[in-house]
Design a protein around this motif. Sequence first.
Motif, short mmCIF file in Angstrom:
data_model
loop_
_atom_site.label_atom_id
_atom_site.label_comp_id
_atom_site.label_asym_id
_atom_site.label_seq_id
_atom_site.Cartn_x
_atom_site.Cartn_y
_atom_site.Cartn_z
N GLN A 4 73.72 -33.52 -4.96
CA GLN A 4 72.65 -33.93 -5.87
C GLN A 4 71.83 -34.99 -5.17
OE1 GLN A 4 74.88 -35.01 -9.52
NE2 GLN A 4 74.33 -32.99 -10.31
N LEU B 88 81.39 -30.62 -10.43
CA LEU B 88 80.41 -30.48 -11.50
C LEU B 88 80.91 -29.34 -12.40
CD1 LEU B 88 77.23 -30.87 -9.27
CD2 LEU B 88 77.95 -32.44 -11.07
N GLY B 89 80.22 -28.24 -12.43
CA GLY B 89 80.66 -27.11 -13.24
C GLY B 89 79.83 -26.96 -14.49
N ASP B 90 80.09 -25.87 -15.21
CA ASP B 90 79.36 -25.61 -16.45
C ASP B 90 79.80 -26.63 -17.50
OD1 ASP B 90 78.06 -23.33 -15.44
OD2 ASP B 90 79.69 -22.00 -16.06
N GLY B 91 79.15 -27.76 -17.50
CA GLY B 91 79.53 -28.83 -18.43
C GLY B 91 78.97 -28.62 -19.81
N ARG B 92 78.01 -27.71 -19.91
CA ARG B 92 77.43 -27.46 -21.24
C ARG B 92 76.98 -26.00 -21.37
NH1 ARG B 92 71.44 -30.00 -21.25
NH2 ARG B 92 71.04 -30.02 -19.04
N SER C 55 82.67 -31.08 -18.59
CA SER C 55 81.61 -31.90 -19.21
C SER C 55 81.58 -33.33 -18.68
CB SER C 55 81.76 -31.92 -20.72
OG SER C 55 81.64 -30.62 -21.24
N ARG C 56 82.65 -33.77 -18.00
CA ARG C 56 82.76 -35.17 -17.55
C ARG C 56 82.51 -36.09 -18.75
NH1 ARG C 56 78.59 -35.30 -12.91
NH2 ARG C 56 77.59 -33.69 -14.17
N PHE D 171 79.83 -36.39 -20.52
CA PHE D 171 78.64 -35.99 -21.29
C PHE D 171 79.02 -35.17 -22.53
CE2 PHE D 171 77.37 -36.26 -16.74
CZ PHE D 171 76.68 -37.45 -16.84
N GLY E 181 77.93 -32.17 -23.62
CA GLY E 181 77.95 -30.70 -23.60
C GLY E 181 76.78 -30.06 -24.33
N ARG F 246 69.83 -38.75 -26.97
CA ARG F 246 69.27 -38.90 -25.63
C ARG F 246 68.58 -40.26 -25.62
NH1 ARG F 246 72.56 -35.68 -24.86
NH2 ARG F 246 72.38 -33.55 -24.09
N ASN G 232 71.93 -26.23 -8.27
CA ASN G 232 70.88 -25.57 -9.04
C ASN G 232 70.23 -24.43 -8.27
OD1 ASN G 232 71.32 -27.28 -11.18
ND2 ASN G 232 69.70 -28.70 -10.61
N ASP H 171 68.43 -23.05 -13.66
CA ASP H 171 68.59 -24.41 -14.18
C ASP H 171 67.26 -25.15 -14.26
OD1 ASP H 171 71.25 -24.00 -14.54
OD2 ASP H 171 71.92 -25.70 -13.36
P1 AMP Z 1 71.73 -30.44 -14.33
O1 AMP Z 1 71.12 -31.75 -13.96
O2 AMP Z 1 71.31 -29.93 -15.68
O3 AMP Z 1 71.62 -29.41 -13.26
O4 AMP Z 1 73.29 -30.73 -14.52
C1 AMP Z 1 74.12 -31.21 -13.48
C2 AMP Z 1 75.55 -31.20 -13.97
O5 AMP Z 1 75.70 -31.99 -15.13
C3 AMP Z 1 76.09 -29.82 -14.36
O6 AMP Z 1 77.45 -29.79 -14.03
C4 AMP Z 1 75.88 -29.79 -15.84
O7 AMP Z 1 76.74 -28.89 -16.50
C5 AMP Z 1 76.19 -31.22 -16.21
N1 AMP Z 1 75.53 -31.65 -17.43
C6 AMP Z 1 74.21 -31.93 -17.61
N2 AMP Z 1 73.96 -32.31 -18.88
C7 AMP Z 1 75.15 -32.26 -19.52
C8 AMP Z 1 75.57 -32.53 -20.85
N3 AMP Z 1 74.72 -32.94 -21.79
N4 AMP Z 1 76.89 -32.37 -21.14
C9 AMP Z 1 77.77 -31.97 -20.21
N5 AMP Z 1 77.44 -31.71 -18.95
C10 AMP Z 1 76.15 -31.84 -18.60
#
Ligand code: AMP
Length: 492
Positions: free
Chosen positions: A84, A92-96, A124-125, A127, A129, A168, A257, A266
């Motif tokens: 990043q 990272l991963g599919d956090g949402r 989701s770490r 965050f 989701g 947010r 991304n 993304d």
């Molecule tokens: P992005 O900036 O959207 O490409 O996201 C980067 C990483 O953060 C990915 O692993 C996303 O799944 C995670 N992420 C972004 N927003 C959220 C959120 N609101 N909840 C959980 N994970 C998130």
Amino acid sequence: MTTLAPSLAVLPLEQRYARLPEPLWARAQVTPLDDPWVVAWSDDAARALGLDPAARRDPATLEAINGRRALGVEPVAAAYAGHQFGVWVPRLGDGRAVSLGEARTPAGETWDVQVKGSGRTAFSRVFDGRAVLRSSVRELLASEALDALGVPTTRALCVVGSRTPVQREEVETGALLVRLAPTHVRLGTFEYVARSHPEHLAALADFIVAEDLAGAVDPAAPDRYQRLLEEAARRTARLVAAWQAHGFVHGVLNTDNLSIVGLTLDYGPFAFVEAFDPGLVVNHSDPGGRYAFDRQPEVCLWNLGRLAVALAPLVPREAAEAALEAFAPEFARTYRELMRHKLGLAAWRDDDDDLLLSLLQAMADGEADLALTFRALGRVDPADEASQASVQAAFRDSRPWAAVAARYAARLRQDGLDPAARRAAMDRVNPRYVLRTHLAQRAIERAEAGDGGEVERLLRVLRRPFDEQPGEEAYALPPPADAPPVVLSCSS
Ligand code: AMP
Ligand code: MG
């Protein structure tokens, strides 16, 4: 005649990705939103998926999207890592986002059906989701618009709004975006497996070759991993060439991304270039301009270099270097071919590179609107000086155009094409309608007030970007001078 499924709830799904070893994914569920409603829906995406557009009105479709109805297969979230802004992030991963499963269409295409904004997953770490309505609407409009322009992209079936509050900078409402792609695997998926589960790297590479690159890479060839890298390089080169030609700025070109199969993926703080500015930075969270418009090709190549590092156990260094060497010529060839069509030239001559640079410089100096300028170039008749007026109108200050105008007219005279035929051909590559930020913003504000009608109208216009569409002319115009600026950042 092929039959379309009447509801998402009965669309036959598989879960190929779950055949890979489990550290590469985790079971996941959509956590339902309160009072869900369909804000906007793409009939074209529905048909591509093998779904009857009328499925929109079937309550079971909404229940399936909103996690209230089990489908035939178990949903999963995928693990990945990424660089990043150049910094390594190991997990990272599919956090949402949750993949409901993959549909195989009668035409033999596969679409992974993902719900973005799903609520928390194993990735989701810290965050929540969730995704907000604003960014979900932007992603739907942009992906359907780029697809209509012929730019490779994930698709979007619909956006679902809700009353569920999401924090947010301000409190917004949660939304779900249903997006579709042959695969959502990223360069960062390979980086994750290479670093954290190297014993599964070949399995992931073989899976992508067999499932997604069949036809391009021979799954039985001894050099298939090198071919995978080369194919990713070629597809990414063609993708970024199309972005540069159409003026699309992704905004967050991190390795997580970038799609392994060369799709726009993304959508966050993206924008279409309007008043031409080669160094345009659209992401408020990118003060250094790492992801500026004119840096996209080099940053994509840098990202492919990270993929090469990840594949190092399978692809020797020299072979990887040879594979990445495919990028630059593929980019140049694709970009020139697109610009040849956009300029309406019969063939690309040596000094056309310089003509194009002069035009782009004039556009930057004269703050010319990118889409309007190219559309107007189709109206230039080298035998009629008055025909230049439409190009002048696309410039805020048309003086820089004057220097290029004579040169462009002379170049057209060399080809000697019939002006009407040239114009018709140019109108099939130079859109009249692109997704302008202020148009998206207006549609979002209406949607936030509970009315998806403006999103749907804009979507309809953007699905036919090359057509004149009488009555919709206002959607072709740049923002009024007094329009409030829209600030875009990674927060979505
Ligand atoms: P992005 O900036 O959207 O490409 O996201 C980067 C990483 O953060 C990915 O692993 C996303 O799944 C995670 N992420 C972004 N927003 C959220 C959120 N609101 N909840 C959980 N994970 C998130
Ligand atoms: Mg992402």
